[in-house]
Design a protein around this motif. Structure first.
Motif, PDB file in Angstrom:
ATOM      1  N   THR A 195      52.095 -97.256 -43.374  1.00 53.26           N
ATOM      2  CA  THR A 195      51.723 -97.470 -44.772  1.00 53.26           C
ATOM      3  C   THR A 195      51.581 -96.143 -45.512  1.00 53.26           C
ATOM      4  OG1 THR A 195      49.336 -97.379 -44.352  1.00 53.26           O
ATOM      5  CG2 THR A 195      50.416 -99.533 -44.092  1.00 53.26           C
ATOM      6  N   VAL A 196      51.582 -96.226 -46.842  1.00 52.64           N
ATOM      7  CA  VAL A 196      51.350 -95.041 -47.663  1.00 52.64           C
ATOM      8  C   VAL A 196      49.970 -94.467 -47.378  1.00 52.64           C
ATOM      9  CG1 VAL A 196      51.082 -94.212 -50.030  1.00 52.64           C
ATOM     10  CG2 VAL A 196      52.912 -95.832 -49.482  1.00 52.64           C
ATOM     11  N   TYR A 199      49.962 -92.371 -44.262  1.00 53.51           N
ATOM     12  CA  TYR A 199      50.535 -91.041 -44.474  1.00 53.51           C
ATOM     13  C   TYR A 199      49.508 -90.115 -45.117  1.00 53.51           C
ATOM     14  CZ  TYR A 199      55.350 -92.318 -43.281  1.00 53.51           C
ATOM     15  OH  TYR A 199      56.490 -92.697 -42.612  1.00 53.51           O
ATOM     16  N   GLN A 200      48.775 -90.626 -46.093  1.00 58.35           N
ATOM     17  CA  GLN A 200      47.785 -89.801 -46.777  1.00 58.35           C
ATOM     18  C   GLN A 200      46.672 -89.374 -45.829  1.00 58.35           C
ATOM     19  OE1 GLN A 200      47.980 -88.758 -50.193  1.00 58.35           O
ATOM     20  NE2 GLN A 200      46.530 -87.348 -49.228  1.00 58.35           N
ATOM     21  N   ARG A 201      46.192 -90.309 -45.035  1.00 60.32           N
ATOM     22  CA  ARG A 201      45.135 -90.016 -44.075  1.00 60.32           C
ATOM     23  C   ARG A 201      45.616 -88.994 -43.041  1.00 60.32           C
ATOM     24  NH1 ARG A 201      39.988 -89.208 -42.777  1.00 60.32           N
ATOM     25  NH2 ARG A 201      39.428 -89.957 -40.695  1.00 60.32           N
ATOM     26  N   LEU A 262      45.780 -90.267 -33.532  1.00 62.96           N
ATOM     27  CA  LEU A 262      46.780 -90.351 -32.466  1.00 62.96           C
ATOM     28  C   LEU A 262      46.648 -91.652 -31.689  1.00 62.96           C
ATOM     29  CD1 LEU A 262      46.610 -86.640 -31.305  1.00 62.96           C
ATOM     30  CD2 LEU A 262      48.588 -87.766 -32.334  1.00 62.96           C
ATOM     31  N   LYS A 263      45.436 -92.122 -31.518  1.00 71.13           N
ATOM     32  CA  LYS A 263      45.203 -93.410 -30.861  1.00 71.13           C
ATOM     33  C   LYS A 263      45.862 -94.541 -31.651  1.00 71.13           C
ATOM     34  CE  LYS A 263      41.371 -96.575 -29.767  1.00 71.13           C
ATOM     35  NZ  LYS A 263      39.894 -96.722 -29.795  1.00 71.13           N
ATOM     36  N   GLN A 264      45.734 -94.492 -32.966  1.00 69.95           N
ATOM     37  CA  GLN A 264      46.371 -95.505 -33.812  1.00 69.95           C
ATOM     38  C   GLN A 264      47.885 -95.371 -33.787  1.00 69.95           C
ATOM     39  OE1 GLN A 264      44.609 -94.987 -37.690  1.00 69.95           O
ATOM     40  NE2 GLN A 264      42.540 -95.367 -36.932  1.00 69.95           N
ATOM     41  N   TYR A 265      48.376 -94.143 -33.859  1.00 70.60           N
ATOM     42  CA  TYR A 265      49.821 -93.936 -33.898  1.00 70.60           C
ATOM     43  C   TYR A 265      50.480 -94.361 -32.589  1.00 70.60           C
ATOM     44  CZ  TYR A 265      54.345 -91.689 -33.839  1.00 70.60           C
ATOM     45  OH  TYR A 265      55.699 -91.463 -33.708  1.00 70.60           O
ATOM     46  N   TYR A 266      49.927 -93.935 -31.469  1.00 75.45           N
ATOM     47  CA  TYR A 266      50.527 -94.261 -30.172  1.00 75.45           C
ATOM     48  C   TYR A 266      50.131 -95.646 -29.658  1.00 75.45           C
ATOM     49  CZ  TYR A 266      52.488 -89.595 -29.609  1.00 75.45           C
ATOM     50  OH  TYR A 266      53.235 -88.448 -29.767  1.00 75.45           O
ATOM     51  N   ALA A 267      49.203 -96.304 -30.346  1.00 77.31           N
ATOM     52  CA  ALA A 267      48.748 -97.647 -29.947  1.00 77.31           C
ATOM     53  C   ALA A 267      48.253 -97.650 -28.500  1.00 77.31           C
ATOM     54  CB  ALA A 267      49.862 -98.674 -30.138  1.00 77.31           C
ATOM     55  N   LEU A 268      47.598 -96.566 -28.120  1.00 76.19           N
ATOM     56  CA  LEU A 268      47.083 -96.401 -26.761  1.00 76.19           C
ATOM     57  C   LEU A 268      45.731 -95.700 -26.825  1.00 76.19           C
ATOM     58  CD1 LEU A 268      50.321 -95.042 -25.016  1.00 76.19           C
ATOM     59  CD2 LEU A 268      49.286 -97.290 -24.602  1.00 76.19           C
TER      60      LEU A 268
END
Length: 273
Positions: A195-196, A199-201, A262-268
């Motif tokens: 989401t936009v 990206y901002q976060r 990184l936890k959110q991005y990698y879903a791990l």
């Protein structure tokens, strides 16, 4: 009538070009994932991948399926006389596929070839000094990630990275994090996000943390994050990806906002392993 037939044929051809290859690719991947995981490959994982033993059972199964597709789709090339073996393919694939767990599998779509050198390799480099004079020299590298569909690795350093899982350094994770960053084009330290707002976060947190690291190094202070991460945003993301998988507890304590992103991005959540 002939014109209609020609038009219909062209239309079918265009539709086939659009839909058939993705369908065939999905079918082939599904078929590969249904095959038994080779016994010899299991032994390679046990011998070379302490990461694998630490994963929960569901992630182990998921990783094995991803490895089967990755090995089938990517071309591994030995350089400087190196003969590529299944040990190399599986060891590299296992680490690369860690970054794809729990997400829609894309298998690094831009990547075609993985070049493997026996050890560190030398590449030509151009540098410009303070006076503006351009000099040609050589640099020693352990790995490189290119936008042109190639990734280069030192096999010796790949093995060492896989063997030691808690020092915050992993060559394969580093270079494949660059591949994730390059999915959208040039590596900028900001991978594809949902989401936009995301990206901002990401930009806010990563920019502030990178600036803090650079300021600490300028003051001569010791830092938890490897100083190489301060080179630019792309290296910051790649280095942090290494740390996220190898030193999750320390990262979560020292840099909790980075860990959460990184936890959110990698879903791990490596803290749970």
């Amino acid at each position: 009538m002939i014109a209609l037939v020609v038009l219909a044929t062209l239309t079918l051809g265009v539709l086939a070009a659009i839909f058939v290859p993705p369908y065939w690719r999905r079918y082939r991947r599904h078929h590969l994932m249904q095959q038994p995981f080779p016994h010899a490959w299991r032994q390679i994982l046990k011998q070379r991948m302490p990461y694998f033993r630490a994963l929960p059972a569901d992630l182990q199964l998921q990783l094995k399926k991803l490895i089967q597709v990755f090995v089938a789709e990517k071309h591994f090339v030995g350089c400087a006389g190196l003969e590529v073996t299944d040990e190399m393919r599986v060891t590299i694939a296992a680490q690369a596929c860690l970054l794809m767990l729990n997400k829609p599998a894309h298998f690094y779509p831009k990547l075609r070839q993985i070049l493997i050198y026996p050890g560190a390799f030398v590449v030509p480099a151009t540098q410009q000094d303070a006076a503006g004079v351009v000099q040609q020299n050589q640099q020693v590298r352990l790995g490189e990630s290119w936008q042109s569909g190639q990734l280069v690795l030192s096999w010796l350093d790949t093995l060492q990275s896989a063997a030691v899982t808690d020092d915050g350094h992993n060559l394969v994770i580093h270079e494949f994090a660059h591949q994730l960053d390059q999915l959208k084009g040039a590596a900028t330290g900001v991978p594809l996000l949902a989401t936009v707002g995301a990206y901002q976060r990401w930009t806010d947190v990563f920019s502030a943390e990178l600036q803090q690291l650079q300021q600490q190094l300028a003051r001569g202070e010791a830092t938890f994050i490897d100083p190489y991460a301060a080179t630019n945003p792309a290296e910051f993301f790649a280095v942090l990806s290494e740390v996220f998988f190898e030193q999750p507890k320390q990262l979560a304590v020292r840099h909790p906002q980075l860990y959460q992103l990184l936890k959110q991005y990698y879903a791990l959540d490596p803290l749970s392993w």
